[in-house]
Design a protein around this motif. Structure first.
Motif, short mmCIF file in Angstrom:
data_model
loop_
_atom_site.label_atom_id
_atom_site.label_comp_id
_atom_site.label_asym_id
_atom_site.label_seq_id
_atom_site.Cartn_x
_atom_site.Cartn_y
_atom_site.Cartn_z
N SER A 76 0.83 -1.22 0.00
CA SER A 76 0.00 0.00 0.00
C SER A 76 0.86 1.26 0.00
N ARG A 77 1.98 1.24 0.69
CA ARG A 77 2.89 2.40 0.71
C ARG A 77 3.50 2.62 -0.68
N LEU A 78 3.84 1.53 -1.36
CA LEU A 78 4.39 1.65 -2.70
C LEU A 78 3.34 2.21 -3.68
N VAL A 79 2.10 1.75 -3.54
CA VAL A 79 1.03 2.26 -4.40
C VAL A 79 0.78 3.74 -4.10
N GLU A 80 0.80 4.12 -2.84
CA GLU A 80 0.61 5.54 -2.48
C GLU A 80 1.71 6.40 -3.08
N ALA A 81 2.95 5.92 -3.00
CA ALA A 81 4.07 6.68 -3.58
C ALA A 81 3.92 6.78 -5.09
N ALA A 82 3.46 5.71 -5.72
CA ALA A 82 3.23 5.73 -7.16
C ALA A 82 2.12 6.72 -7.52
N ASN A 83 1.05 6.68 -6.76
CA ASN A 83 -0.08 7.58 -7.01
C ASN A 83 0.34 9.05 -6.92
N ALA A 84 1.26 9.34 -6.02
CA ALA A 84 1.70 10.73 -5.81
C ALA A 84 2.40 11.32 -7.03
N VAL A 85 3.03 10.49 -7.84
CA VAL A 85 3.79 11.01 -8.99
C VAL A 85 3.19 10.63 -10.35
N LEU A 86 2.20 9.77 -10.34
CA LEU A 86 1.60 9.32 -11.60
C LEU A 86 0.76 10.44 -12.19
N PRO A 87 1.03 10.83 -13.43
CA PRO A 87 0.20 11.87 -14.05
C PRO A 87 -1.27 11.44 -14.12
#
Length: 143
Positions: A76-87
């Motif tokens: 979940s932390r990895l997905v949150e980090a991805a969501n933060a930078v994903l256009p």
């Protein structure tokens, strides 16, 4: 953050890494990461413009780094980090790729279903659009 906790900066991702991270978490959502799923992920990414300049060696190195991050942090932390930078324009694409990878083996576990439910909320994909993506990917993966 404690003295021995990993630095938050070590979870910084590029947009390409963010998309790949979501795919990686999707194929690991059932608790098992098979070589076949990894190859399917490689094939899906290789078809994208975002990855056209990436050699297979570059993709493998990126996946290795993301696997280390997945082991170091929670999915979940990895997905949150991805969501933060994903256009924003790539969020439905990320959800579609994740759905395709989850459905590819023809068996959706409760963990995979929960992952997709959470992912559509995290990426802020409207429910109607998420349902359409799931329906289309279900049709695609029937054969």
């Amino acid at each position: 953050m404690g003295l021995f906790d990993p630095s938050p900066d070590s979870l910084a991702l590029s947009p390409a890494e963010a998309l790949a991270a979501i795919c990686l978490v999707a194929i690991a959502a059932d608790g098992y990461l098979s070589n076949q799923e990894s190859r399917e992920m490689d094939m899906l990414l290789s078809r994208m413009r975002l990855f056209k300049s990436y050699s297979s060696e570059m993709v493998n190195r990126m996946k290795d780094g993301l696997l280390q991050k997945l082991q170091q942090y929670s999915p979940s932390r990895l997905v949150e980090a991805a969501n933060a930078v994903l256009p924003v324009e790539l969020k439905p694409t990320a959800f579609a790729l994740a759905t395709d990878l989850v459905l590819a083996d023809g068996n959706v576990t409760p963990q995979e279903q929960a992952f997709l439910d959470d992912l559509h909320r995290i990426l802020e994909i409207p429910s109607e659009q998420a349902l359409t993506i799931v329906e289309v990917m279900t049709i695609k993966n029937r054969g």
